[in-house]
Design a protein around this motif. Structure first.
Motif, PDB file in Angstrom:
ATOM      1  N   PRO A  24       0.785  -1.232   0.000  1.00 33.49           N
ATOM      2  CA  PRO A  24       0.000   0.000   0.000  1.00 33.49           C
ATOM      3  C   PRO A  24       0.823   1.293   0.000  1.00 33.49           C
ATOM      4  O   PRO A  24       0.431   2.259  -0.645  1.00 33.49           O
ATOM      5  CB  PRO A  24      -0.864  -0.111   1.258  1.00 33.49           C
ATOM      6  N   PHE A  25       1.954   1.328   0.688  1.00 30.54           N
ATOM      7  CA  PHE A  25       2.711   2.578   0.738  1.00 30.54           C
ATOM      8  C   PHE A  25       3.415   2.864  -0.591  1.00 30.54           C
ATOM      9  O   PHE A  25       3.491   4.015  -1.017  1.00 30.54           O
ATOM     10  CB  PHE A  25       3.690   2.568   1.911  1.00 30.54           C
ATOM     11  N   ARG A  26       3.884   1.841  -1.251  1.00 28.07           N
ATOM     12  CA  ARG A  26       4.458   2.029  -2.594  1.00 28.07           C
ATOM     13  C   ARG A  26       3.356   2.451  -3.570  1.00 28.07           C
ATOM     14  O   ARG A  26       3.541   3.343  -4.396  1.00 28.07           O
ATOM     15  CB  ARG A  26       5.124   0.742  -3.079  1.00 28.07           C
ATOM     16  N   ALA A  27       2.203   1.807  -3.446  1.00 22.96           N
ATOM     17  CA  ALA A  27       1.074   2.152  -4.315  1.00 22.96           C
ATOM     18  C   ALA A  27       0.632   3.596  -4.083  1.00 22.96           C
ATOM     19  O   ALA A  27       0.298   4.305  -5.038  1.00 22.96           O
ATOM     20  CB  ALA A  27      -0.087   1.188  -4.068  1.00 22.96           C
ATOM     21  N   TRP A  28       0.651   4.048  -2.830  1.00 29.03           N
ATOM     22  CA  TRP A  28       0.254   5.423  -2.525  1.00 29.03           C
ATOM     23  C   TRP A  28       1.180   6.411  -3.228  1.00 29.03           C
ATOM     24  O   TRP A  28       0.726   7.401  -3.796  1.00 29.03           O
ATOM     25  CB  TRP A  28       0.233   5.653  -1.017  1.00 29.03           C
ATOM     26  N   THR A  29       2.466   6.140  -3.186  1.00 27.67           N
ATOM     27  CA  THR A  29       3.425   7.018  -3.856  1.00 27.67           C
ATOM     28  C   THR A  29       3.138   7.079  -5.354  1.00 27.67           C
ATOM     29  O   THR A  29       3.086   8.169  -5.945  1.00 27.67           O
ATOM     30  CB  THR A  29       4.864   6.521  -3.621  1.00 27.67           C
ATOM     31  N   LEU A  30       2.907   5.941  -5.969  1.00 34.67           N
ATOM     32  CA  LEU A  30       2.606   5.906  -7.401  1.00 34.67           C
ATOM     33  C   LEU A  30       1.268   6.573  -7.704  1.00 34.67           C
ATOM     34  O   LEU A  30       1.127   7.285  -8.706  1.00 34.67           O
ATOM     35  CB  LEU A  30       2.618   4.465  -7.915  1.00 34.67           C
ATOM     36  N   PHE A  31       0.289   6.350  -6.834  1.00 34.86           N
ATOM     37  CA  PHE A  31      -1.016   6.982  -7.007  1.00 34.86           C
ATOM     38  C   PHE A  31      -0.866   8.502  -6.996  1.00 34.86           C
ATOM     39  O   PHE A  31      -1.427   9.197  -7.846  1.00 34.86           O
ATOM     40  CB  PHE A  31      -1.966   6.532  -5.888  1.00 34.86           C
ATOM     41  N   CYS A  32      -0.112   9.010  -6.032  1.00 31.13           N
ATOM     42  CA  CYS A  32       0.092  10.460  -5.934  1.00 31.13           C
ATOM     43  C   CYS A  32       0.820  11.003  -7.157  1.00 31.13           C
ATOM     44  O   CYS A  32       0.455  12.064  -7.680  1.00 31.13           O
ATOM     45  CB  CYS A  32       0.853  10.806  -4.663  1.00 31.13           C
ATOM     46  N   GLU A  33       1.825  10.290  -7.618  1.00 31.65           N
ATOM     47  CA  GLU A  33       2.552  10.724  -8.810  1.00 31.65           C
ATOM     48  C   GLU A  33       1.624  10.794 -10.015  1.00 31.65           C
ATOM     49  O   GLU A  33       1.724  11.695 -10.843  1.00 31.65           O
ATOM     50  CB  GLU A  33       3.714   9.774  -9.103  1.00 31.65           C
ATOM     51  N   LYS A  34       0.716   9.852 -10.089  1.00 31.65           N
ATOM     52  CA  LYS A  34      -0.158   9.752 -11.257  1.00 31.65           C
ATOM     53  C   LYS A  34      -1.370  10.683 -11.183  1.00 31.65           C
ATOM     54  O   LYS A  34      -1.785  11.255 -12.196  1.00 31.65           O
ATOM     55  CB  LYS A  34      -0.631   8.302 -11.408  1.00 31.65           C
ATOM     56  N   HIS A  35      -1.947  10.860  -9.997  1.00 26.37           N
ATOM     57  CA  HIS A  35      -3.254  11.515  -9.909  1.00 26.37           C
ATOM     58  C   HIS A  35      -3.294  12.830  -9.130  1.00 26.37           C
ATOM     59  O   HIS A  35      -4.331  13.501  -9.126  1.00 26.37           O
ATOM     60  CB  HIS A  35      -4.280  10.551  -9.303  1.00 26.37           C
ATOM     61  N   ILE A  39      -6.357  15.709  -9.163  1.00 26.79           N
ATOM     62  CA  ILE A  39      -7.145  16.014  -7.968  1.00 26.79           C
ATOM     63  C   ILE A  39      -7.058  17.500  -7.652  1.00 26.79           C
ATOM     64  O   ILE A  39      -8.075  18.167  -7.427  1.00 26.79           O
ATOM     65  CB  ILE A  39      -6.669  15.163  -6.768  1.00 26.79           C
ATOM     66  N   TYR A  40      -5.847  18.025  -7.664  1.00 30.48           N
ATOM     67  CA  TYR A  40      -5.655  19.447  -7.374  1.00 30.48           C
ATOM     68  C   TYR A  40      -6.363  20.307  -8.427  1.00 30.48           C
ATOM     69  O   TYR A  40      -7.000  21.304  -8.097  1.00 30.48           O
ATOM     70  CB  TYR A  40      -4.163  19.784  -7.316  1.00 30.48           C
ATOM     71  N   GLY A  41      -6.277  19.905  -9.686  1.00 29.70           N
ATOM     72  CA  GLY A  41      -6.920  20.662 -10.759  1.00 29.70           C
ATOM     73  C   GLY A  41      -8.429  20.746 -10.600  1.00 29.70           C
ATOM     74  O   GLY A  41      -9.028  21.807 -10.812  1.00 29.70           O
ATOM     75  N   ARG A  56      -7.975  21.778   0.948  1.00 37.07           N
ATOM     76  CA  ARG A  56      -8.886  20.729   0.495  1.00 37.07           C
ATOM     77  C   ARG A  56      -8.131  19.554  -0.116  1.00 37.07           C
ATOM     78  O   ARG A  56      -8.528  18.404   0.048  1.00 37.07           O
ATOM     79  CB  ARG A  56      -9.900  21.308  -0.476  1.00 37.07           C
ATOM     80  N   PHE A  57      -7.041  19.831  -0.793  1.00 40.41           N
ATOM     81  CA  PHE A  57      -6.207  18.764  -1.355  1.00 40.41           C
ATOM     82  C   PHE A  57      -5.672  17.870  -0.230  1.00 40.41           C
ATOM     83  O   PHE A  57      -5.737  16.643  -0.322  1.00 40.41           O
ATOM     84  CB  PHE A  57      -5.054  19.357  -2.165  1.00 40.41           C
ATOM     85  N   VAL A  58      -5.169  18.478   0.821  1.00 36.21           N
ATOM     86  CA  VAL A  58      -4.665  17.716   1.964  1.00 36.21           C
ATOM     87  C   VAL A  58      -5.796  16.906   2.591  1.00 36.21           C
ATOM     88  O   VAL A  58      -5.618  15.731   2.947  1.00 36.21           O
ATOM     89  CB  VAL A  58      -3.991  18.642   3.004  1.00 36.21           C
ATOM     90  N   PHE A  59      -6.979  17.511   2.707  1.00 34.81           N
ATOM     91  CA  PHE A  59      -8.131  16.801   3.264  1.00 34.81           C
ATOM     92  C   PHE A  59      -8.458  15.565   2.430  1.00 34.81           C
ATOM     93  O   PHE A  59      -8.675  14.472   2.973  1.00 34.81           O
ATOM     94  CB  PHE A  59      -9.342  17.744   3.339  1.00 34.81           C
ATOM     95  N   VAL A  60      -8.484  15.714   1.116  1.00 34.16           N
ATOM     96  CA  VAL A  60      -8.768  14.580   0.226  1.00 34.16           C
ATOM     97  C   VAL A  60      -7.721  13.484   0.420  1.00 34.16           C
ATOM     98  O   VAL A  60      -8.054  12.299   0.547  1.00 34.16           O
ATOM     99  CB  VAL A  60      -8.830  15.034  -1.247  1.00 34.16           C
ATOM    100  N   CYS A  61      -6.457  13.876   0.473  1.00 34.63           N
ATOM    101  CA  CYS A  61      -5.386  12.886   0.658  1.00 34.63           C
ATOM    102  C   CYS A  61      -5.520  12.178   2.002  1.00 34.63           C
ATOM    103  O   CYS A  61      -5.342  10.954   2.079  1.00 34.63           O
ATOM    104  CB  CYS A  61      -4.021  13.550   0.541  1.00 34.63           C
ATOM    105  N   GLU A  62      -5.846  12.931   3.054  1.00 33.95           N
ATOM    106  CA  GLU A  62      -6.039  12.311   4.365  1.00 33.95           C
ATOM    107  C   GLU A  62      -7.177  11.302   4.326  1.00 33.95           C
ATOM    108  O   GLU A  62      -7.067  10.209   4.892  1.00 33.95           O
ATOM    109  CB  GLU A  62      -6.330  13.377   5.422  1.00 33.95           C
TER     110      GLU A  62
END
Length: 77
Positions: A24-35, A39-41, A56-62
């Protein structure tokens, strides 16, 4: 604005979801790089200024990280 200046991962979303179940932690890093830019846009297009959008971006990530990435691990196509 790019949070991750590197090239976007070529892993499909389906592969990424499978990785969330194994690493999951590796996937999270890849997810963030990709998306993260997308999300911010979306948040910025809702009319928020930079500071409001970042909050709001931080809230979504949390929320996506809560309970061992429950929301991401449970996605089914």
């Amino acid at each position: 604005m790019s949070f991750f200046p590197r090239e976007k991962p070529s892993m499909s979303d389906d592969e990424l979801l499978k990785l969330f179940r194994r690493e999951p932690f590796r996937a999270w890093t890849l997810f963030c790089e990709k998306h993260s830019d997308s999300i911010y846009g979306v948040i910025r297009r809702m009319g928020f200024d930079y500071d409001q959008a970042m909050e709001r971006f931080v809230f979504v990530c949390e929320k996506l990280c809560e309970i061992d990435f429950r929301r991401l691990v449970s996605i089914k196509y």
